[in-house]
Enzyme design. Sequence first.
Site, short mmCIF file in Angstrom:
data_model
loop_
_atom_site.label_atom_id
_atom_site.label_comp_id
_atom_site.label_asym_id
_atom_site.label_seq_id
_atom_site.Cartn_x
_atom_site.Cartn_y
_atom_site.Cartn_z
N TYR A 252 -6.66 14.37 7.68
CA TYR A 252 -5.57 15.24 7.25
C TYR A 252 -6.20 16.54 6.75
CZ TYR A 252 -3.89 10.45 7.17
OH TYR A 252 -3.63 9.15 7.52
N ASP B 75 3.64 -2.38 11.38
CA ASP B 75 3.26 -1.14 10.69
C ASP B 75 2.36 -0.34 11.62
OD1 ASP B 75 2.60 0.85 8.92
OD2 ASP B 75 1.47 -0.43 7.55
N HIS C 291 -4.62 -2.76 5.10
CA HIS C 291 -4.04 -3.65 4.09
C HIS C 291 -3.48 -4.89 4.78
CE1 HIS C 291 -0.14 -2.14 5.53
NE2 HIS C 291 -0.70 -0.94 5.52
N ASP D 147 4.83 7.03 11.63
CA ASP D 147 4.40 5.76 11.03
C ASP D 147 5.67 4.95 10.83
OD1 ASP D 147 3.58 3.66 9.41
OD2 ASP D 147 2.30 4.91 8.14
N HIS E 116 -7.24 7.75 2.01
CA HIS E 116 -6.62 6.44 1.78
C HIS E 116 -7.51 5.33 2.32
CE1 HIS E 116 -5.34 6.20 6.01
NE2 HIS E 116 -4.85 7.41 5.90
N GLU F 128 -2.77 3.73 13.65
CA GLU F 128 -2.66 2.47 12.90
C GLU F 128 -2.21 1.34 13.82
OE1 GLU F 128 0.35 2.50 9.79
OE2 GLU F 128 -0.60 0.77 8.83
N HIS G 136 2.96 -3.81 2.71
CA HIS G 136 1.70 -3.93 1.97
C HIS G 136 1.73 -5.34 1.41
CE1 HIS G 136 1.57 0.72 1.44
NE2 HIS G 136 1.24 0.34 2.65
N HIS H 251 2.91 9.75 2.86
CA HIS H 251 4.17 9.00 2.91
C HIS H 251 5.36 9.95 2.99
CE1 HIS H 251 2.23 5.06 1.23
NE2 HIS H 251 1.98 5.27 2.49
N ARG I 38 -3.09 10.08 12.09
CA ARG I 38 -3.39 8.70 11.71
C ARG I 38 -3.14 7.84 12.93
NH1 ARG I 38 -0.89 8.57 7.30
NH2 ARG I 38 1.12 7.63 7.72
N ASP J 185 30.44 2.25 -5.72
CA ASP J 185 30.60 0.82 -5.41
C ASP J 185 30.04 0.45 -4.04
OD1 ASP J 185 32.48 2.15 -3.99
OD2 ASP J 185 34.17 0.87 -4.55
N GLU K 238 -6.16 1.58 9.93
CA GLU K 238 -5.43 2.84 10.03
C GLU K 238 -6.21 4.05 9.50
OE1 GLU K 238 -2.13 3.13 7.14
OE2 GLU K 238 -2.40 0.99 6.78
N1 GLY Z 1 3.37 2.53 6.42
C1 GLY Z 1 2.60 2.54 5.25
C2 GLY Z 1 1.20 2.28 5.52
O1 GLY Z 1 0.74 2.51 6.61
O2 GLY Z 1 0.47 1.78 4.71
MN MN Z 2 -0.22 0.59 6.89
MN MN Z 3 1.88 2.65 8.34
#
Ligand code: GLY
Ligand code: MN
Ligand code: MN
Length: 442
Positions: free
Chosen positions: A390, A273, A356, A262, A352, A409, A363, A245, A407, A40, A386
Amino acid sequence: MMLPFSLDHYRQRRAALAQLMVANSAALLPANPEQIRSRDTEFPFRQDSDLLYLCGFGEPESALMLVKDGDGNHQSFLLCRDKDPVAEVWQGRRLGPQAAVDALGLDGAWSWGERSERLRELLNGRAAVYYAQGHMSGCDNLLFDTLAALRGAPKKGWRAPPVIHDSRPLLADLRLIKSNEELAVMARAAAISAEAHNRAMAVCRPGQFEYQLEAELLHHFAGHGARFAAYNSIVGGGVNACILHYTENSEALNDGELVLIDAGAELHGYAADITRTFPINGRFSPAQRQLYELVLSAQQAAMLAIRPGGTIEAAGKAAIRVLTEGLVALGILEGEAEALIAGEAYKPYFMHGIGHWLGLDVHDVGDYKPGGQLRPLLPGMVLTIEPGLYIAPDAPVAEQWRGIGIRIEDNLVVTSGGHEVLTAAAVKGVAEIEALMAAARP
Ligand code: GLY
Ligand code: MN
Ligand code: MN
């Protein structure tokens, strides 16, 4: 109830949506459902972004209904939970339909318990209804049952709208271009998040656990007015940085390795982000530094494309060129850059996209290729840039590169003259990171 924007601002958004709807139509925009976490207890509630955008109402078991008549006039109504003294003692305050009209600047509000009748009244005889079918709101049955009821009683003069339009593309177009008021909130979310990353660099020590560094970020967000993270924070030490992720955040941070964070705050529903990657002990090794500076150059190249008329695609191509040439220079790829780019030889190491849209969703909504054409950037669009590298632990490369994930970003708003980096306060040059970390170590 405190709204982040004026009632007029929300009114303008609803008017803009009505403008896009056909004459004599209605839109149904439901709240998100609550989600059980265990027996609950529920996960923290997060409102549907379209509903937040149109009226700022934060409660579950609610829906906004927007009606446009044949002359182009529109009205907005809310269905929401009734006031209930017992429920409010146990579960929390409710606005209630009576107070909702003035608090949200609407034309009317009714009890959620009346949803079937009210929806039937508003939909009867309309040319079309706008609704996000299959969305997690769980309101498909409410709409379809209402349409069935309208179809089933022609002798009462009931008529169901013959068309259901998807409401999402309309909202996506509106949400893609941010107002100055939204940009101010996003700049604040970005600034809080940038400082949180700097704090993580300052407090990071070998032997800490990834989740402890995550807690430092969350502490900073909340301490500066942003209670929630915009998405599950990623804190990946060493090889965990190669999991794009990674959110387990459960392992120890090792001396001599990098950590990739991240994480971004959510402020009034708007996301930041940011990714930063830095050495756990405060000093980059030569191999780490070479790869890091390559990713940084790729990011700088990509950012040059972010201006009115530019495209995310062009930014991606610029980054891929820099990364590929750099990987050749480091001996990680072999061959001629042009052919390697054409053959996507970089893909095992950069798999990737370059970025975005960013907004109420991390996103964020917005078609990247409307009508099959690349979308030219316009002032007021907000996006991430970003790039990353890797190198898997078993990659067919020299030992020194293996298991490194990086990364970088940032969040950019397109301006008339180019772009502004909302997250510029998050330290990212090698020398600046090392200086910040050294200063934080006695
Ligand atoms: N934090 C997810 C991305 O960078 O797209
Ligand atoms: Mn991102
Ligand atoms: Mn990110």
